[in-house]
Design an enzyme around this catalytic site. Structure first.
Site, PDB file in Angstrom:
ATOM      1  CG  HIS A  40      -0.127   0.127   2.519  1.00 41.02           C
ATOM      2  ND1 HIS A  40       0.388  -0.984   3.159  1.00 41.02           N
ATOM      3  CD2 HIS A  40       0.272   1.201   3.239  1.00 41.02           C
ATOM      4  CE1 HIS A  40       1.069  -0.580   4.228  1.00 41.02           C
ATOM      5  NE2 HIS A  40       1.019   0.742   4.303  1.00 41.02           N
ATOM      6  CG  HIS A 125       7.447   5.005   0.520  1.00 42.84           C
ATOM      7  ND1 HIS A 125       7.127   6.110   1.276  1.00 42.84           N
ATOM      8  CD2 HIS A 125       7.563   3.970   1.390  1.00 42.84           C
ATOM      9  CE1 HIS A 125       7.054   5.759   2.551  1.00 42.84           C
ATOM     10  NE2 HIS A 125       7.309   4.469   2.645  1.00 42.84           N
TER      11      HIS A 125
END
Length: 184
Positions: A40, A125
């Site tokens: 995620h 990220h």
């Protein structure tokens, strides 16, 4: 409950990230890789929150989600935290992330009003793994360098999710508590 706010990634990107994990492997370093289903983009880590706080947060997220449109982002390249000399976290980068940055900043600002600590500089990220210890620094650096510009595909950012994280000996188990669709 332990919670965080995140953006989910597509199945095809998950597949590409697993291939990158396999390529990095465990020869050069002992790495605790993130499970495929747990990939995620974290917008904000909340830590321990109460049910009442969760309800407040849901209201804020619902309001924020409506302001932003669904959009495509590209997942490309490998980076590390804190720096290449001392690798603790290995992650995949997110390109075309201006909207994600705005969403993260707005979440940060709104939750600061509820007493949550402000994050400061946000880097979109997807964490691939946490490095426990490095056996071969140069070998690991070479592998990461080879993936520096690797394209892991793109996906549509469709929603913001409030997720619960339960820590177990096998690793964390994530559960989506609420999902707020971005506008069309």
């Amino acid at each position: 409950m332990r919670a965080f706010i995140a953006i989910d990634v597509s199945e095809s990107v998950r597949d590409a990230l697993v291939r990158a994990q396999d390529y990095i492997g465990s020869k050069e370093a002992k790495i605790k890789f993130v499970e495929r289903e747990n990939f995620h983009i974290t917008l904000k880590f909340l830590g321990e929150i109460t049910e009442e706080q969760a309800e407040e947060i849901k209201k804020i997220l619902e309001k924020i989600a409506k302001k932003y449109k669904k959009h495509e982002v590209n997942v490309r390249g490998i980076g590390v935290f804190p720096n290449p000399n001392y690798v603790r976290v290995i992650w995949a980068g997110v390109e075309n992330d201006e909207i994600i940055k705005k969403i993260a900043k707005e979440i940060d600002d709104e939750l600061a009003k509820l007493g949550f600590k402000k994050e400061g500089n946000f880097v979109a990220h997807i964490t691939l793994g946490r490095v426990k210890f490095v056996k071969d620094k140069l070998g690991l650096a070479m592998k990461l360098k080879e993936l520096a510009n690797e394209d892991f595909g793109s996906f549509i950012v469709e929603a913001i999710e409030l997720k619960k994280s339960t820590l177990t000996p096998k690793g964390p188990i994530y559960e989506t508590l609420a999902r707020f669709e971005l506008s069309e």
